[in-house]
Scaffold this motif. Structure first.
Motif, PDB file in Angstrom:
ATOM      1  N   GLY A 266      -1.589  -8.792  -7.411  1.00  0.00           N
ATOM      2  CA  GLY A 266      -2.561  -9.863  -7.648  1.00  0.00           C
ATOM      3  C   GLY A 266      -2.056 -11.250  -7.303  1.00  0.00           C
ATOM      4  N   LEU A 267      -0.904 -11.347  -6.631  1.00  0.00           N
ATOM      5  CA  LEU A 267      -0.329 -12.655  -6.309  1.00  0.00           C
ATOM      6  C   LEU A 267      -1.284 -13.531  -5.508  1.00  0.00           C
ATOM      7  N   GLN A 268      -1.357 -14.810  -5.921  1.00  0.00           N
ATOM      8  CA  GLN A 268      -2.126 -15.800  -5.173  1.00  0.00           C
ATOM      9  C   GLN A 268      -1.228 -16.861  -4.556  1.00  0.00           C
ATOM     10  N   MET A 269      -0.075 -17.128  -5.195  1.00  0.00           N
ATOM     11  CA  MET A 269       0.879 -18.097  -4.676  1.00  0.00           C
ATOM     12  C   MET A 269       2.284 -17.565  -4.922  1.00  0.00           C
ATOM     13  N   LEU A 270       3.124 -17.592  -3.866  1.00  0.00           N
ATOM     14  CA  LEU A 270       4.505 -17.127  -3.971  1.00  0.00           C
ATOM     15  C   LEU A 270       5.425 -18.143  -3.320  1.00  0.00           C
ATOM     16  N   SER A 271       6.492 -18.513  -4.034  1.00  0.00           N
ATOM     17  CA  SER A 271       7.498 -19.427  -3.499  1.00  0.00           C
ATOM     18  C   SER A 271       8.869 -18.793  -3.714  1.00  0.00           C
ATOM     19  N   VAL A 272       9.648 -18.672  -2.632  1.00  0.00           N
ATOM     20  CA  VAL A 272      11.006 -18.135  -2.710  1.00  0.00           C
ATOM     21  C   VAL A 272      11.939 -19.167  -2.091  1.00  0.00           C
ATOM     22  N   PRO A 286      12.186  -3.634   5.501  1.00  0.00           N
ATOM     23  CA  PRO A 286      11.050  -3.062   6.249  1.00  0.00           C
ATOM     24  C   PRO A 286      10.299  -4.125   7.041  1.00  0.00           C
ATOM     25  N   LYS A 287       9.508  -3.662   8.004  1.00  0.00           N
ATOM     26  CA  LYS A 287       8.708  -4.602   8.786  1.00  0.00           C
ATOM     27  C   LYS A 287       7.670  -5.275   7.908  1.00  0.00           C
ATOM     28  N   ARG A 288       7.067  -4.489   7.023  1.00  0.00           N
ATOM     29  CA  ARG A 288       6.131  -5.019   6.028  1.00  0.00           C
ATOM     30  C   ARG A 288       6.191  -4.142   4.798  1.00  0.00           C
ATOM     31  N   LEU A 289       5.711  -4.663   3.670  1.00  0.00           N
ATOM     32  CA  LEU A 289       5.714  -3.906   2.433  1.00  0.00           C
ATOM     33  C   LEU A 289       4.619  -2.847   2.439  1.00  0.00           C
ATOM     34  N   SER A 290       4.834  -1.791   1.682  1.00  0.00           N
ATOM     35  CA  SER A 290       3.827  -0.728   1.617  1.00  0.00           C
ATOM     36  C   SER A 290       2.568  -1.203   0.901  1.00  0.00           C
ATOM     37  N   ASN A 291       2.715  -2.176   0.003  1.00  0.00           N
ATOM     38  CA  ASN A 291       1.541  -2.792  -0.606  1.00  0.00           C
ATOM     39  C   ASN A 291       1.213  -4.080   0.138  1.00  0.00           C
ATOM     40  N   THR A 292      -0.048  -4.432   0.184  1.00  0.00           N
ATOM     41  CA  THR A 292      -0.491  -5.629   0.912  1.00  0.00           C
ATOM     42  C   THR A 292      -0.927  -6.698  -0.084  1.00  0.00           C
ATOM     43  N   PHE A 293      -0.497  -7.935   0.146  1.00  0.00           N
ATOM     44  CA  PHE A 293      -0.881  -9.054  -0.704  1.00  0.00           C
ATOM     45  C   PHE A 293      -2.231  -9.611  -0.226  1.00  0.00           C
ATOM     46  N   TYR A 294      -3.307  -8.918  -0.559  1.00  0.00           N
ATOM     47  CA  TYR A 294      -4.628  -9.347  -0.090  1.00  0.00           C
ATOM     48  C   TYR A 294      -5.067 -10.662  -0.718  1.00  0.00           C
ATOM     49  N   HIS A 295      -4.571 -10.983  -1.911  1.00  0.00           N
ATOM     50  CA  HIS A 295      -5.006 -12.192  -2.622  1.00  0.00           C
ATOM     51  C   HIS A 295      -4.074 -13.374  -2.392  1.00  0.00           C
ATOM     52  N   LEU A 296      -2.961 -13.171  -1.688  1.00  0.00           N
ATOM     53  CA  LEU A 296      -1.985 -14.246  -1.508  1.00  0.00           C
ATOM     54  C   LEU A 296      -2.517 -15.286  -0.539  1.00  0.00           C
ATOM     55  N   LYS A 297      -2.687 -16.527  -1.041  1.00  0.00           N
ATOM     56  CA  LYS A 297      -3.244 -17.615  -0.231  1.00  0.00           C
ATOM     57  C   LYS A 297      -2.177 -18.616   0.208  1.00  0.00           C
ATOM     58  N   LYS A 298      -1.097 -18.747  -0.575  1.00  0.00           N
ATOM     59  CA  LYS A 298      -0.089 -19.760  -0.269  1.00  0.00           C
ATOM     60  C   LYS A 298       1.299 -19.137  -0.391  1.00  0.00           C
TER      61      LYS A 298
END
Length: 339
Positions: A266-272, A286-298
């Motif tokens: 359910g992530l909408q904003m992620l900062s690392v 991996p090239k991409r994660l097995s789960n997709t961050f469909y809600h991530l906007k920022k």
């Protein structure tokens, strides 16, 4: 000649209670207490203030004398008569005495305190907060700085706590995971100066916002358990001790990227930030994660462009977020050779 109305009697003593409270709330706690000399009708008006804030507004003669300051706080707490909505100590140097602070916490717990902000002046020794803190069961907001927390009693619980902020706080004899488990409806968690543990395990079903900053020994384990509402995550960490992790790491077929972010659907904003992306370098990224961050906007990332592992980890997160609205990348080129 007929005398006019008394300014003292009519305009000061006959003020409506809401006007008096409004006036007192705009004064420092010391000035509010001093209004007791205006008249016998004002002697105890200040004891019903819902907020007690002790900060630099108290004046140098109190700030610079620890014992005098402690006696003043003792006096205010002993005379206060109504539930305390907010108690705050900010940037004051108070005696490092567990007994004194323990007495304050016990007094505050009996006053159904809702917000506690204990941010004294930084000292070489942290303040000890004993188990009396856990008796403040009505807390909705807790903010602690430069202190050491003792192990909570077995049945202690902050069942109303929604916001928790910890700055350079050590947990002695227990972990942050245990502390957070005592807060079943926690919505916001901020940990700054994260230095006391090599693990960060978050179990918080109501958590919506997480911010972790500071220097730390690289964690052997970081994961989120049962955090379905977590929407805002900021991990700005400068880690050290990577070599030991590289040597002791055991492959189990699951990348660290997936372990850390796999459950945060359910992530909408992620900062690392910091050098935390390097934490994932012990695995095949991996090239991409097995789960997709469909809600991530920022998405905000800090990447060292001469470290291919950090670049690969950043690209993996970007590819896993197809609906990004804003991408910010802070570029650096130097990392410690012993990191």
């Amino acid at each position: 000649m007929k005398r006019g109305p008394s300014l003292h009697g009519d305009q000061i003593n006959d003020m409506p209670p809401n006007i008096i409270e409004n006036i007192l709330s705009r004064l420092s706690i010391r000035e509010a207490v001093r209004t007791c000399i205006l008249s016998k009708w004002w002697r105890y008006n200040w004891v019903t203030l819902p907020q007690l804030i002790f900060d630099c507004s108290l004046g140098d003669d109190l700030i610079n004398q620890n014992d005098k300051l402690a006696r003043f706080i003792d006096g205010v707490l002993s005379l206060h008569r109504v539930p305390i909505c907010k108690f705050k100590i900010s940037h004051l140097c108070i005696p490092n005495s567990p007994d004194i602070i323990d007495e304050w916490m016990l007094c505050l717990s009996r006053n159904y305190m809702q917000k506690l902000i204990h941010c004294p002046q930084p000292m070489y020794e942290r303040y000890d907060l004993l188990s009396s803190l856990y008796s403040c069961e009505k807390l909705t907001h807790l903010e602690l700085s430069f202190c050491t927390l003792g192990h909570p009693p077995m049945f202690a619980c902050f069942e109303y706590l929604r916001s928790l902020s910890l700055y350079k706080v050590d947990c002695v004899g227990f972990t942050f995971e245990e502390l957070i488990s005592k807060c079943p409806i926690l919505e916001r968690l901020m940990i700054d100066g994260f230095i006391g543990s090599t693990d960060l395990v978050i179990y918080a079903p109501k958590l919506q916002e997480l911010v972790v900053d500071g220097f730390c020994k690289v964690m052997q384990n970081i994961c989120f358990k049962n955090t379905p509402l977590l929407a805002y995550v900021s991990l700005n960490l400068q880690c050290f001790g990577f070599q030991g992790v590289l040597m002791n790491h055991k492959q189990d077929g699951i990348s660290r990227l997936m372990k850390v972010f796999g459950s945060l659907v359910g992530l909408q904003m992620l900062s690392v930030g910091g050098n935390f992306l390097k934490f994932f370098a012990v695995d095949l990224i991996p090239k991409r994660l097995s789960n997709t961050f469909y809600h991530l906007k920022k998405l905000d990332l800090e990447i060292c462009f001469n470290d291919m592992h950090m670049i690969s980890a950043g690209l993996c997160l970007i590819r896993s977020a197809p609906n990004l609205h804003k991408l910010q990348i802070d570029v650096s080129y130097l990392i410690p050779t012993n990191a």
